[in-house]
Design a protein around this motif. Structure first.
Motif, PDB file in Angstrom:
ATOM      1  N   VAL A  95     -65.749  -8.823  22.908  1.00  0.00           N
ATOM      2  CA  VAL A  95     -65.017  -9.938  22.311  1.00  0.00           C
ATOM      3  C   VAL A  95     -63.730 -10.234  23.086  1.00  0.00           C
ATOM      4  CG1 VAL A  95     -63.885 -10.758  20.210  1.00  0.00           C
ATOM      5  CG2 VAL A  95     -65.979  -9.414  20.045  1.00  0.00           C
ATOM      6  N   GLU A  96     -63.026  -9.177  23.473  1.00  0.00           N
ATOM      7  CA  GLU A  96     -61.752  -9.303  24.179  1.00  0.00           C
ATOM      8  C   GLU A  96     -61.799  -8.494  25.473  1.00  0.00           C
ATOM      9  OE1 GLU A  96     -58.972  -7.738  21.365  1.00  0.00           O
ATOM     10  OE2 GLU A  96     -59.386  -9.305  19.912  1.00  0.00           O
ATOM     11  N   PRO A  97     -62.555  -8.957  26.467  1.00  0.00           N
ATOM     12  CA  PRO A  97     -62.690  -8.161  27.689  1.00  0.00           C
ATOM     13  C   PRO A  97     -61.357  -8.016  28.432  1.00  0.00           C
ATOM     14  CG  PRO A  97     -63.688 -10.321  27.972  1.00  0.00           C
ATOM     15  CD  PRO A  97     -63.282 -10.213  26.534  1.00  0.00           C
ATOM     16  N   GLN A  98     -61.181  -6.840  29.012  1.00  0.00           N
ATOM     17  CA  GLN A  98     -59.982  -6.555  29.791  1.00  0.00           C
ATOM     18  C   GLN A  98     -60.101  -7.200  31.175  1.00  0.00           C
ATOM     19  OE1 GLN A  98     -57.307  -4.668  28.520  1.00  0.00           O
ATOM     20  NE2 GLN A  98     -58.505  -5.076  26.682  1.00  0.00           N
ATOM     21  N   ILE A  99     -58.968  -7.446  31.791  1.00  0.00           N
ATOM     22  CA  ILE A  99     -58.956  -7.967  33.149  1.00  0.00           C
ATOM     23  C   ILE A  99     -58.735  -6.802  34.104  1.00  0.00           C
ATOM     24  CG2 ILE A  99     -57.706  -9.407  34.801  1.00  0.00           C
ATOM     25  CD1 ILE A  99     -57.146 -11.328  32.475  1.00  0.00           C
ATOM     26  N   ILE A 100     -59.575  -6.746  35.131  1.00  0.00           N
ATOM     27  CA  ILE A 100     -59.488  -5.719  36.152  1.00  0.00           C
ATOM     28  C   ILE A 100     -59.109  -6.413  37.454  1.00  0.00           C
ATOM     29  CG2 ILE A 100     -60.809  -4.046  37.499  1.00  0.00           C
ATOM     30  CD1 ILE A 100     -62.505  -3.636  34.923  1.00  0.00           C
ATOM     31  N   VAL A 141     -57.741 -10.267  43.386  1.00  0.00           N
ATOM     32  CA  VAL A 141     -58.860 -10.941  42.725  1.00  0.00           C
ATOM     33  C   VAL A 141     -58.997 -10.339  41.333  1.00  0.00           C
ATOM     34  CG1 VAL A 141     -61.326 -11.503  42.845  1.00  0.00           C
ATOM     35  CG2 VAL A 141     -60.013 -11.221  44.961  1.00  0.00           C
ATOM     36  N   GLU A 142     -59.012 -11.193  40.304  1.00  0.00           N
ATOM     37  CA  GLU A 142     -59.128 -10.729  38.921  1.00  0.00           C
ATOM     38  C   GLU A 142     -60.549 -10.894  38.415  1.00  0.00           C
ATOM     39  OE1 GLU A 142     -56.228 -12.948  36.691  1.00  0.00           O
ATOM     40  OE2 GLU A 142     -54.627 -11.557  37.249  1.00  0.00           O
ATOM     41  N   PHE A 143     -61.033  -9.856  37.733  1.00  0.00           N
ATOM     42  CA  PHE A 143     -62.361  -9.838  37.133  1.00  0.00           C
ATOM     43  C   PHE A 143     -62.211  -9.561  35.647  1.00  0.00           C
ATOM     44  CE2 PHE A 143     -63.121  -8.482  41.447  1.00  0.00           C
ATOM     45  CZ  PHE A 143     -64.407  -8.894  41.763  1.00  0.00           C
ATOM     46  N   PHE A 144     -63.079 -10.165  34.820  1.00  0.00           N
ATOM     47  CA  PHE A 144     -63.244  -9.638  33.469  1.00  0.00           C
ATOM     48  C   PHE A 144     -64.067  -8.375  33.648  1.00  0.00           C
ATOM     49  CE2 PHE A 144     -62.542 -14.069  31.936  1.00  0.00           C
ATOM     50  CZ  PHE A 144     -61.468 -13.779  31.114  1.00  0.00           C
ATOM     51  N   THR A 199     -69.174  -8.710  37.943  1.00  0.00           N
ATOM     52  CA  THR A 199     -69.398  -7.872  39.115  1.00  0.00           C
ATOM     53  C   THR A 199     -69.086  -8.581  40.420  1.00  0.00           C
ATOM     54  OG1 THR A 199     -71.732  -8.472  39.160  1.00  0.00           O
ATOM     55  CG2 THR A 199     -71.140  -6.444  37.985  1.00  0.00           C
ATOM     56  N   GLU A 200     -68.943  -9.906  40.391  1.00  0.00           N
ATOM     57  CA  GLU A 200     -68.531 -10.600  41.597  1.00  0.00           C
ATOM     58  C   GLU A 200     -67.750 -11.864  41.266  1.00  0.00           C
ATOM     59  OE1 GLU A 200     -72.273 -13.112  43.204  1.00  0.00           O
ATOM     60  OE2 GLU A 200     -72.471 -10.956  43.471  1.00  0.00           O
ATOM     61  N   ARG A 201     -66.792 -12.167  42.136  1.00  0.00           N
ATOM     62  CA  ARG A 201     -65.938 -13.348  41.987  1.00  0.00           C
ATOM     63  C   ARG A 201     -65.634 -13.880  43.384  1.00  0.00           C
ATOM     64  NH1 ARG A 201     -64.004 -15.375  37.087  1.00  0.00           N
ATOM     65  NH2 ARG A 201     -62.342 -16.133  38.377  1.00  0.00           N
ATOM     66  N   LYS A 202     -65.294 -15.134  43.437  1.00  0.00           N
ATOM     67  CA  LYS A 202     -64.875 -15.740  44.695  1.00  0.00           C
ATOM     68  C   LYS A 202     -63.380 -15.482  44.882  1.00  0.00           C
ATOM     69  CE  LYS A 202     -66.514 -19.746  45.981  1.00  0.00           C
ATOM     70  NZ  LYS A 202     -66.746 -21.194  46.137  1.00  0.00           N
ATOM     71  N   LYS A 239     -67.126  -8.154  45.464  1.00  0.00           N
ATOM     72  CA  LYS A 239     -67.980  -7.451  44.497  1.00  0.00           C
ATOM     73  C   LYS A 239     -67.304  -6.177  44.024  1.00  0.00           C
ATOM     74  CE  LYS A 239     -72.175  -9.323  46.390  1.00  0.00           C
ATOM     75  NZ  LYS A 239     -73.602  -9.163  46.439  1.00  0.00           N
ATOM     76  N   ARG A 240     -67.685  -5.760  42.807  1.00  0.00           N
ATOM     77  CA  ARG A 240     -67.203  -4.495  42.255  1.00  0.00           C
ATOM     78  C   ARG A 240     -68.269  -3.927  41.331  1.00  0.00           C
ATOM     79  NH1 ARG A 240     -65.596  -3.262  37.665  1.00  0.00           N
ATOM     80  NH2 ARG A 240     -65.521  -4.627  35.927  1.00  0.00           N
ATOM     81  N   GLU A 241     -68.158  -2.641  41.032  1.00  0.00           N
ATOM     82  CA  GLU A 241     -69.074  -1.990  40.100  1.00  0.00           C
ATOM     83  C   GLU A 241     -68.813  -2.499  38.686  1.00  0.00           C
ATOM     84  OE1 GLU A 241     -71.553   0.430  40.462  1.00  0.00           O
ATOM     85  OE2 GLU A 241     -71.368   0.006  42.598  1.00  0.00           O
ATOM     86  N   ALA A 242     -69.869  -2.729  37.931  1.00  0.00           N
ATOM     87  CA  ALA A 242     -69.722  -3.175  36.548  1.00  0.00           C
ATOM     88  C   ALA A 242     -69.186  -2.039  35.680  1.00  0.00           C
ATOM     89  CB  ALA A 242     -71.067  -3.639  36.005  1.00  0.00           C
ATOM     90  N   SER A 243     -68.364  -2.381  34.722  1.00  0.00           N
ATOM     91  CA  SER A 243     -67.879  -1.402  33.749  1.00  0.00           C
ATOM     92  C   SER A 243     -68.999  -1.128  32.746  1.00  0.00           C
ATOM     93  CB  SER A 243     -66.654  -1.948  33.009  1.00  0.00           C
ATOM     94  OG  SER A 243     -65.621  -2.243  33.899  1.00  0.00           O
ATOM     95  N   GLU A 244     -69.067   0.097  32.285  1.00  0.00           N
ATOM     96  CA  GLU A 244     -70.065   0.464  31.284  1.00  0.00           C
ATOM     97  C   GLU A 244     -69.771  -0.268  29.985  1.00  0.00           C
ATOM     98  OE1 GLU A 244     -73.429   2.405  29.770  1.00  0.00           O
ATOM     99  OE2 GLU A 244     -72.716   2.303  31.813  1.00  0.00           O
ATOM    100  N   SER A 245     -70.792  -0.810  29.370  1.00  0.00           N
ATOM    101  CA  SER A 245     -70.641  -1.534  28.111  1.00  0.00           C
ATOM    102  C   SER A 245     -71.410  -0.795  27.024  1.00  0.00           C
ATOM    103  CB  SER A 245     -71.196  -2.947  28.269  1.00  0.00           C
ATOM    104  OG  SER A 245     -71.271  -3.592  27.025  1.00  0.00           O
TER     105      SER A 245
END
Length: 94
Positions: free
Chosen positions: A13-18, A29-32, A36-39, A48-54
């Protein structure tokens, strides 16, 4: 006070910014946490980055939780669809 939804679903609901850095130009570069990837905002390269466990990956009530969050209106429809897709992919990989 009664909870409207599982406390573990807070990241849905409220994802953190990484924050990470572009390996090409060094720009921030900021990701929710679920992305796993952003421009890169500076050079336009894909970072690209590793996805956080959900919790949806291990919780037995994930499908019901997502449905409840949609019903309560706290999860945008496009995010709910993305999470449901992840659940289907998880089920296929078993």
């Amino acid at each position: 006070m009664a909870l409207k939804y599982c406390p573990g679903a807070r990241s849905l609901v409220e994802p953190q910014i990484i924050t990470t850095y572009c390996p090409v130009c060094g720009a921030e570069v900021e990701f929710f946490e679920y992305e796993t990837e952003r421009k890169c905002p500076e050079c336009g390269r894909i970072v690209k980055r590793e996805a956080s466990e959900s919790c949806i990956m291990w919780c037995k009530s994930a499908a019901e939780c997502i449905a409840n969050l949609k019903k309560l209106g706290v999860l945008p429809p496009e995010r709910a669809e993305e999470l449901e897709r992840m659940l289907r992919e998880k089920a296929k990989s078993r």
